[in-house]
Write a protein that holds these residues in place. Sequence first.
Motif, PDB file in Angstrom:
ATOM      1  N   LYS A 166      35.073  39.222  47.202  1.00  0.00           N
ATOM      2  CA  LYS A 166      35.178  40.658  47.442  1.00  0.00           C
ATOM      3  C   LYS A 166      35.984  40.933  48.707  1.00  0.00           C
ATOM      4  N   SER A 184      39.488  39.094  40.302  1.00  0.00           N
ATOM      5  CA  SER A 184      38.160  39.616  40.620  1.00  0.00           C
ATOM      6  C   SER A 184      37.455  40.107  39.362  1.00  0.00           C
ATOM      7  N   ILE A 207      33.540  40.336  39.886  1.00  0.00           N
ATOM      8  CA  ILE A 207      33.382  41.035  41.153  1.00  0.00           C
ATOM      9  C   ILE A 207      33.606  42.529  40.953  1.00  0.00           C
TER      10      ILE A 207
END
Length: 92
Positions: A25, A61, A66
């Motif tokens: 992140k 991600s 994420i």
Amino acid sequence: MANHVSSLKRARQTVRKTAVNRANKSRVRGSLRAMREALQAGDHAAATEQYRKTVSALDKSVQKGILHGNTASRYKSRLNARLKALSTAKAA
């Protein structure tokens, strides 16, 4: 605190996965910040190169869970619009 062997193991796994998720992140946020700074500077070549890196980080991600796919798409769309606005501003 956990007492059973299985709950101790789950606690260890949670600590490990939290660290990985936090690092991923953080990488995405850093890439987004670098993209915004490149746009702010007005350098089209640097912004284009940073856009490619940022899109890659966003896509990774999503693969890692994420970010939600739609969230990444929204980020990419808005960054691309700002990049296009920068290029048209330079042309005019």
